[in-house]
Design a protein around this motif. Structure first.
Motif, PDB file in Angstrom:
ATOM      1  N   MET A  43     -14.808   4.602  -8.743  1.00  0.00           N
ATOM      2  CA  MET A  43     -14.325   2.520  -9.073  1.00  0.00           C
ATOM      3  C   MET A  43     -12.931   2.248  -8.600  1.00  0.00           C
ATOM      4  SD  MET A  43     -15.045   1.732 -13.270  1.00  0.00           S
ATOM      5  CE  MET A  43     -13.865   2.194 -13.907  1.00  0.00           C
ATOM      6  N   ALA A  44     -11.905   3.290  -8.352  1.00  0.00           N
ATOM      7  CA  ALA A  44     -10.715   2.838  -7.989  1.00  0.00           C
ATOM      8  C   ALA A  44     -10.891   2.805  -6.346  1.00  0.00           C
ATOM      9  CB  ALA A  44      -9.578   4.431  -7.739  1.00  0.00           C
ATOM     10  N   GLY A  45     -11.718   3.307  -5.927  1.00  0.00           N
ATOM     11  CA  GLY A  45     -11.913   3.171  -4.316  1.00  0.00           C
ATOM     12  C   GLY A  45     -12.530   1.275  -4.311  1.00  0.00           C
ATOM     13  N   GLU A  46     -13.507   1.330  -5.389  1.00  0.00           N
ATOM     14  CA  GLU A  46     -13.882   0.033  -4.694  1.00  0.00           C
ATOM     15  C   GLU A  46     -12.831  -0.726  -5.010  1.00  0.00           C
ATOM     16  OE1 GLU A  46     -17.153   0.411  -8.069  1.00  0.00           O
ATOM     17  OE2 GLU A  46     -18.614   1.208  -6.772  1.00  0.00           O
ATOM     18  N   MET A  47     -12.484  -0.535  -5.900  1.00  0.00           N
ATOM     19  CA  MET A  47     -11.358  -1.989  -6.232  1.00  0.00           C
ATOM     20  C   MET A  47     -10.164  -1.749  -5.051  1.00  0.00           C
ATOM     21  SD  MET A  47     -10.316  -1.832 -10.513  1.00  0.00           S
ATOM     22  CE  MET A  47      -9.485  -0.612 -11.046  1.00  0.00           C
ATOM     23  N   LYS A  48     -10.049  -0.547  -4.452  1.00  0.00           N
ATOM     24  CA  LYS A  48      -9.171  -0.863  -3.254  1.00  0.00           C
ATOM     25  C   LYS A  48      -9.853  -1.481  -2.634  1.00  0.00           C
ATOM     26  CE  LYS A  48      -5.471   1.238  -2.348  1.00  0.00           C
ATOM     27  NZ  LYS A  48      -4.449   0.982  -3.267  1.00  0.00           N
ATOM     28  N   GLY A  49     -11.355  -1.873  -2.435  1.00  0.00           N
ATOM     29  CA  GLY A  49     -12.319  -2.323  -1.218  1.00  0.00           C
ATOM     30  C   GLY A  49     -11.976  -3.600  -1.375  1.00  0.00           C
ATOM     31  N   VAL A  50     -11.923  -4.458  -2.318  1.00  0.00           N
ATOM     32  CA  VAL A  50     -11.340  -5.724  -3.523  1.00  0.00           C
ATOM     33  C   VAL A  50     -10.002  -6.418  -3.042  1.00  0.00           C
ATOM     34  CG1 VAL A  50     -11.579  -7.414  -5.516  1.00  0.00           C
ATOM     35  CG2 VAL A  50     -13.500  -5.754  -5.204  1.00  0.00           C
ATOM     36  N   GLU A  51      -9.409  -5.061  -3.510  1.00  0.00           N
ATOM     37  CA  GLU A  51      -7.642  -5.695  -3.103  1.00  0.00           C
ATOM     38  C   GLU A  51      -7.498  -5.627  -0.884  1.00  0.00           C
ATOM     39  OE1 GLU A  51      -5.158  -3.168  -4.766  1.00  0.00           O
ATOM     40  OE2 GLU A  51      -3.868  -2.851  -2.738  1.00  0.00           O
ATOM     41  N   GLU A  52      -8.290  -4.801  -0.352  1.00  0.00           N
ATOM     42  CA  GLU A  52      -8.071  -5.277   0.821  1.00  0.00           C
ATOM     43  C   GLU A  52      -7.952  -6.438   1.374  1.00  0.00           C
ATOM     44  OE1 GLU A  52      -9.535  -1.771   2.476  1.00  0.00           O
ATOM     45  OE2 GLU A  52      -7.671  -0.971   1.624  1.00  0.00           O
ATOM     46  N   ARG A  53      -9.952  -6.603   0.837  1.00  0.00           N
ATOM     47  CA  ARG A  53     -10.667  -8.160   1.116  1.00  0.00           C
ATOM     48  C   ARG A  53      -9.506  -9.380   0.987  1.00  0.00           C
ATOM     49  NH1 ARG A  53     -15.423  -5.092   0.137  1.00  0.00           N
ATOM     50  NH2 ARG A  53     -15.548  -6.176  -1.998  1.00  0.00           N
ATOM     51  N   LEU A  54      -8.958  -9.210  -0.507  1.00  0.00           N
ATOM     52  CA  LEU A  54      -8.047 -10.359  -0.945  1.00  0.00           C
ATOM     53  C   LEU A  54      -6.919 -10.745  -0.146  1.00  0.00           C
ATOM     54  CD1 LEU A  54      -8.348  -9.521  -4.526  1.00  0.00           C
ATOM     55  CD2 LEU A  54      -9.263 -11.835  -3.742  1.00  0.00           C
ATOM     56  N   MET A  55      -6.227  -9.792   0.312  1.00  0.00           N
ATOM     57  CA  MET A  55      -5.360  -9.451   1.216  1.00  0.00           C
ATOM     58  C   MET A  55      -5.515  -9.660   2.182  1.00  0.00           C
ATOM     59  SD  MET A  55      -2.349  -8.036   0.123  1.00  0.00           S
ATOM     60  CE  MET A  55      -1.549  -7.752   1.235  1.00  0.00           C
ATOM     61  N   GLU A  56      -6.294  -9.577   2.686  1.00  0.00           N
ATOM     62  CA  GLU A  56      -7.027 -10.149   3.866  1.00  0.00           C
ATOM     63  C   GLU A  56      -7.362 -12.067   4.397  1.00  0.00           C
ATOM     64  OE1 GLU A  56     -11.014  -8.750   5.889  1.00  0.00           O
ATOM     65  OE2 GLU A  56      -9.885  -6.928   5.821  1.00  0.00           O
ATOM     66  N   LYS A  57      -7.920 -12.477   3.155  1.00  0.00           N
ATOM     67  CA  LYS A  57      -7.862 -13.497   2.756  1.00  0.00           C
ATOM     68  C   LYS A  57      -6.458 -13.886   2.568  1.00  0.00           C
ATOM     69  CE  LYS A  57     -10.770 -17.146   2.384  1.00  0.00           C
ATOM     70  NZ  LYS A  57     -11.242 -17.214   3.937  1.00  0.00           N
ATOM     71  N   LEU A  58      -5.820 -13.926   2.196  1.00  0.00           N
ATOM     72  CA  LEU A  58      -4.192 -13.602   1.383  1.00  0.00           C
ATOM     73  C   LEU A  58      -3.711 -14.367   2.970  1.00  0.00           C
ATOM     74  CD1 LEU A  58      -2.715 -15.124  -0.787  1.00  0.00           C
ATOM     75  CD2 LEU A  58      -1.447 -12.681  -0.841  1.00  0.00           C
ATOM     76  N   THR A  59      -4.030 -13.002   3.844  1.00  0.00           N
ATOM     77  CA  THR A  59      -2.747 -13.636   5.358  1.00  0.00           C
ATOM     78  C   THR A  59      -3.608 -14.595   6.171  1.00  0.00           C
ATOM     79  OG1 THR A  59      -2.728 -10.832   4.700  1.00  0.00           O
ATOM     80  CG2 THR A  59      -2.115 -11.544   7.531  1.00  0.00           C
ATOM     81  N   GLN A  60      -4.524 -14.381   6.136  1.00  0.00           N
ATOM     82  CA  GLN A  60      -5.682 -15.627   7.113  1.00  0.00           C
ATOM     83  C   GLN A  60      -4.684 -16.901   6.286  1.00  0.00           C
ATOM     84  OE1 GLN A  60     -10.037 -16.072   5.937  1.00  0.00           O
ATOM     85  NE2 GLN A  60     -10.302 -14.389   7.433  1.00  0.00           N
TER      86      GLN A  60
END
Ligand SMILES: [Zn+2]
Length: 107
Positions: free
Chosen positions: A54-71
């Motif tokens: 679950m922590a791994g999946e949440m990490k994935g979400v976090e990474e995608r959100l960060m990516e979008k934010l940077t974009q």
């Protein structure tokens, strides 16, 4: 009714037994898996695995959100109305990130 799947038995419990961990005569109240003892520590391998996953999946979400934010941060529109929308979305993403981080920090 607590349950573990055949896959969990095969992928988590079997290798653990082979690794020399001691299977105890007690069961996990959450998932029903036998508890194990290794290096003096008693634990439920299935719950630990699920938590990690679950922590791994949440990490994935976090990474995608960060990516979008940077974009978004890299493409600020000149139009003020558009900019406002842009910033609002960025604010929402930051809120979400904070929430995810506090979930993860719960341990
Ligand atoms: Zn468990």
């Amino acid at each position: 009714m607590p349950t573990i799947s055949d896959e969990e038995i095969r992928k988590i419990i079997m290798p653990l037994m082979l690794s020399g961990a001691k299977m105890l005569d007690k069961h996990c109240p959450k998932c029903g898996s036998p508890l194990f003892e290794k290096d003096g520590r008693v634990f439920c391998p299935v719950c630990e695995h699920r938590k990690k996953q679950m922590a791994g999946e949440m990490k994935g979400v976090e990474e995608r959100l960060m990516e979008k934010l940077t974009q978004l941060a890299n493409s600020m529109p000149d139009d003020l109305d558009e900019l406002e929308k842009h910033l609002r979305v960025m604010g929402l993403i930051i809120d979400l990130l904070e929430r995810y981080r506090s979930l993860e920090g719960g341990e």
